[in-house]
Motif scaffolding. Sequence first.
Motif, short mmCIF file in Angstrom:
data_model
loop_
_atom_site.label_atom_id
_atom_site.label_comp_id
_atom_site.label_asym_id
_atom_site.label_seq_id
_atom_site.Cartn_x
_atom_site.Cartn_y
_atom_site.Cartn_z
N VAL A 245 0.84 -1.20 0.00
CA VAL A 245 0.00 0.00 0.00
C VAL A 245 0.88 1.25 0.00
O VAL A 245 1.88 1.31 0.72
N LYS A 246 0.49 2.24 -0.81
CA LYS A 246 1.21 3.51 -0.85
C LYS A 246 0.44 4.54 -0.04
O LYS A 246 -0.78 4.69 -0.21
N VAL A 247 1.15 5.23 0.85
CA VAL A 247 0.49 6.18 1.75
C VAL A 247 1.06 7.59 1.56
O VAL A 247 2.19 7.76 1.08
N VAL A 248 0.26 8.57 1.99
CA VAL A 248 0.67 9.97 1.92
C VAL A 248 0.32 10.66 3.23
O VAL A 248 -0.39 10.10 4.07
N ASP A 249 0.84 11.85 3.40
CA ASP A 249 0.52 12.72 4.54
C ASP A 249 0.75 12.06 5.90
O ASP A 249 -0.15 12.03 6.76
N PRO A 250 1.95 11.56 6.19
CA PRO A 250 2.21 11.03 7.54
C PRO A 250 2.09 12.14 8.58
O PRO A 250 2.65 13.22 8.41
N VAL A 251 1.35 11.87 9.65
CA VAL A 251 1.16 12.83 10.73
C VAL A 251 1.65 12.20 12.02
O VAL A 251 1.21 11.10 12.40
N TYR A 252 2.56 12.89 12.70
CA TYR A 252 3.14 12.39 13.95
C TYR A 252 2.11 12.44 15.08
O TYR A 252 1.41 13.43 15.27
N MET B 111 9.58 3.94 19.82
CA MET B 111 8.48 3.80 18.87
C MET B 111 7.88 5.18 18.60
O MET B 111 7.43 5.87 19.52
N LEU B 112 7.84 5.56 17.33
CA LEU B 112 7.34 6.85 16.89
C LEU B 112 6.05 6.64 16.13
O LEU B 112 6.05 6.06 15.04
N GLY B 113 4.94 7.06 16.73
CA GLY B 113 3.62 6.77 16.18
C GLY B 113 3.20 7.79 15.13
O GLY B 113 3.37 8.99 15.30
N PHE B 114 2.60 7.27 14.04
CA PHE B 114 2.11 8.11 12.95
C PHE B 114 0.73 7.64 12.51
O PHE B 114 0.34 6.48 12.72
N ARG B 115 0.03 8.56 11.86
CA ARG B 115 -1.16 8.24 11.09
C ARG B 115 -0.86 8.60 9.65
O ARG B 115 -0.20 9.60 9.37
N ALA B 116 -1.32 7.79 8.68
CA ALA B 116 -1.11 8.09 7.27
C ALA B 116 -2.32 7.59 6.47
O ALA B 116 -3.00 6.64 6.87
N ARG B 117 -2.55 8.24 5.32
CA ARG B 117 -3.70 7.90 4.47
C ARG B 117 -3.21 7.18 3.21
O ARG B 117 -2.13 7.46 2.69
N VAL B 118 -4.06 6.27 2.73
CA VAL B 118 -3.77 5.62 1.45
C VAL B 118 -3.83 6.67 0.35
O VAL B 118 -4.72 7.53 0.32
N ASP B 119 -2.87 6.63 -0.56
CA ASP B 119 -2.82 7.55 -1.69
C ASP B 119 -3.95 7.19 -2.67
O ASP B 119 -3.90 6.14 -3.31
N VAL B 120 -4.95 8.03 -2.76
CA VAL B 120 -6.11 7.71 -3.60
C VAL B 120 -5.74 7.70 -5.08
O VAL B 120 -6.39 7.03 -5.89
N ASP B 121 -4.71 8.43 -5.45
CA ASP B 121 -4.30 8.47 -6.86
C ASP B 121 -3.41 7.30 -7.24
O ASP B 121 -3.34 6.93 -8.42
#
Length: 310
Positions: free
Chosen positions: A227-234, A247-257
Amino acid sequence: MSSPLTDRLPLARHQVDRDYLTRDRAGAVSDLLASEDTRVLPLWRGRTLMASEDRLALLPASDVPLADDYVYLGLSQAADAAEPVGTPLVAALLSDDQARALESDEASWGSLRAFGSALSARDAGLAVEAVAVANWHDSHRFSPRSGRELVSDKAGWVRRDPENGHEVFPRTDPAIIVAVTDADDRLLLGSNALWENNRYSLLAGFVEPGESLEQAVQREIFEESGVKVVDPVYLGSQPWPFPASLMLGFRARVDVDDPGVLEPDGAEILELRWFSRAELAASLGEVILPGRTSIARAIIEDWFGGEIDQ
């Protein structure tokens, strides 16, 4: 300033002044052990001696067998602890024979993985500091340059070559852990090859040399899941001394494009599943989530919107 997640991370809590200046004082450990005010935390094979299920055993130095290595942990800052604020705290790294001399049974020694979430903020910070430095001592007995056996120095915070004076310092290995969500806000969880096949967690991996945290997020998620993700947010961090991670926690979204193709790597990750909140709640009898001491559990519950009863 801490993130909203930080206050919910069991091993990110602390109430200990590390008092780093004392480490440079000649004979600091000997002086500390000679003081009746000092309290000692015994460690053995990566486990701490427990006074109860939710409290560390902090003993007068005279009650602890003489250890090969000690680490000065700092000064207690907890007003509600049994020990007064300002109490010096030292970890004793015990051998098998030294641990047996305490006459404590096996059950008296606790694993931080299991009890970390039950401890007070002071004891959690104390235990994770002690276990992390103890693991470093155990894995850095010899000089990487000369092969000579190193000696402990600076109150346990340095290992030194006794012939040429070269110093080796504790290390921490950064690792990212990521809540990946799709366009429907479903969460991606994977089952690791080392776990039972119904245990699921977030995807994670170590940061490589010369790599930013954001690059590590994108690379690790693609390598393990396709899966390819974009916009990692700490989101926040916590130490994970098994043996030496942060451990460094992030949230990221799947690249819709360019979303990629969902496929486990087959080596570390054997199965991947998307969960909506309703699907995760309905699967709790089947799916085992990470333990409450982990940052993975905190991030999953942050996405879920509340504590998960498991």
